[in-house]
Design an enzyme around this catalytic site. Structure first.
Site, mmCIF file in Angstrom:
data_model
loop_
_atom_site.group_PDB
_atom_site.id
_atom_site.type_symbol
_atom_site.label_atom_id
_atom_site.label_comp_id
_atom_site.label_asym_id
_atom_site.label_seq_id
_atom_site.Cartn_x
_atom_site.Cartn_y
_atom_site.Cartn_z
ATOM 1 N N ASN A 103 0.857 -0.969 0.057
ATOM 2 C CA ASN A 103 -0.203 0.065 -0.138
ATOM 3 C C ASN A 103 1.217 1.261 -0.142
ATOM 4 O OD1 ASN A 103 -2.060 2.212 0.178
ATOM 5 N ND2 ASN A 103 -2.048 1.155 2.519
ATOM 6 N N LYS B 222 -0.036 4.319 -0.032
ATOM 7 C CA LYS B 222 -0.866 5.339 0.473
ATOM 8 C C LYS B 222 -0.440 7.014 -0.363
ATOM 9 C CE LYS B 222 0.009 3.172 4.963
ATOM 10 N NZ LYS B 222 -0.113 3.614 6.450
ATOM 11 N N HIS C 194 -9.417 0.899 4.467
ATOM 12 C CA HIS C 194 -8.634 1.247 6.142
ATOM 13 C C HIS C 194 -8.408 1.941 6.709
ATOM 14 C CE1 HIS C 194 -4.424 2.714 6.961
ATOM 15 N NE2 HIS C 194 -4.014 1.306 6.068
ATOM 16 N N GLU D 252 -6.476 4.544 7.881
ATOM 17 C CA GLU D 252 -6.148 6.198 7.047
ATOM 18 C C GLU D 252 -8.094 7.019 7.228
ATOM 19 O OE1 GLU D 252 -3.043 5.671 5.356
ATOM 20 O OE2 GLU D 252 -2.285 4.882 7.694
ATOM 21 N N GLU E 248 -5.181 -4.852 10.381
ATOM 22 C CA GLU E 248 -4.493 -3.123 10.846
ATOM 23 C C GLU E 248 -4.400 -2.811 12.288
ATOM 24 O OE1 GLU E 248 -2.031 -2.669 6.875
ATOM 25 O OE2 GLU E 248 -3.994 -0.717 7.289
ATOM 26 N N GLY F 109 2.542 2.277 10.554
ATOM 27 C CA GLY F 109 3.923 3.349 10.719
ATOM 28 C C GLY F 109 4.328 3.725 12.150
ATOM 29 N N SER G 274 3.552 -2.003 10.108
ATOM 30 C CA SER G 274 4.916 -2.138 10.884
ATOM 31 C C SER G 274 6.142 -3.489 10.488
ATOM 32 C CB SER G 274 5.509 -1.436 11.733
ATOM 33 O OG SER G 274 4.943 0.012 12.011
#
Ligand code: 13P
Length: 253
Positions: free
Chosen positions: A9, A11, A93, A95, A163, A169, A209
């Site tokens: 991904n 992003k 996701h 985010e 996730e 991250g 991560s």
């Protein structure tokens, strides 16, 4: 048997200059033993598709609209992703849930739209640190699965990515026991909803991560069929090492 999946991904990273990484990845994995997928920004999809050519690497979107078309400025329909070469789309996701207020019902509608366009939906679930600390992880994941997966979801058109928000991250990863617990829970929820045989066909990815250094350990965990990789998918050398670790991991059930 489920086919293992290494998904990147990107992003909101990457321009046409980044296609050099794709070229390197294709060269390093001319015949991968696992499914390899890159989800770049939508602007790069068609370029990436051209770069990949006939090589066995797939591309996917990072989001789509629930509608097939219409007056939705700035949005992208699932069929448009498919038209640009995508075979998959990441949906829900964390985010997008955080930045765009996407609720489970929205993710579910988008997943239906993805399926209608013959895209495989990668539906993301995962708890925040506050939810984990409160002992609510499994409840949160159950709620997200129930709300985000449409009744028409099947193993052939839907992948679930676990996730944990606090691992994205951050360089922090859950323990192997924590990943195993949540993945087993997701499989049990799929069994309850879609039946034992169908539930076995859904692939379950871990994301958060994942790096070359921890990939082999994560891929050895039961019910982990691959990874959804953010930062480490941007560099061919790192993503390549993760793909190799997945190729060498024990076969999924
Ligand atoms: P990182 O691998 O950068 O932690 O991102 C994970 C992720 O969000 C993939 O969708």
């Amino acid at each position: 048997m489920r086919q293992k999946l290494a998904a990147g991904n990107w992003k909101m990273h990457g321009t046409r200059a980044s296609l050099v990484e794709v070229r390197a990845l294709v060269a390093a994995h001319p015949d991968p033993a696992v499914e390899v997928l890159i989800c770049p920004p939508a602007t790069l999809l068609a370029w990436m598709d051209a770069e990949i050519g006939q090589a066995p690497i797939r591309t996917g979107g990072q989001d789509c609209h629930a509608a097939a078309s219409g007056a939705h400025t700035g949005d992208i329909a699932a069929a448009m992703l498919a038209d640009a070469g995508a075979s998959h789309v990441i949906l829900g996701h964390s985010e997008r849930r955080a930045d765009h207020g996407e609720a489970d019902a929205t993710v579910r509608a988008k997943t239906e739209a993805a399926h209608a366009a013959d895209l495989t939906a990668i539906v993301c679930v995962g708890e925040t640190l506050a939810e984990r600390d409160a002992g609510r992880t499994l409840d949160v994941v159950s709620g997200q699965l129930a709300g985000s997966l449409p009744d028409g979801a099947r193993g052939r058109n839907t992948v679930v990515a676990y996730e944990p928000v606090w691992a994205i991250g951050t360089g922090r990863t859950p323990t192997e026991a924590q990943i195993a617990e949540v993945h087993a829970h997701i499989r049990a929820e799929l069994r309850a909803r879609f039946g034992a045989a169908e539930a076995e066909r859904f692939r379950l990815l871990y994301g958060g991560s994942v790096k070359p250094a921890n990939a082999a350990g994560i891929f050895a965990i039961a019910e982990v069929d691959g990874a959804l990789v953010g930062g480490a998918s941007l560099k061919a050398a790192d993503f390549s090492a993760i793909i190799s670790a997945l190729e060498q991991a024990p076969a999924p059930g």
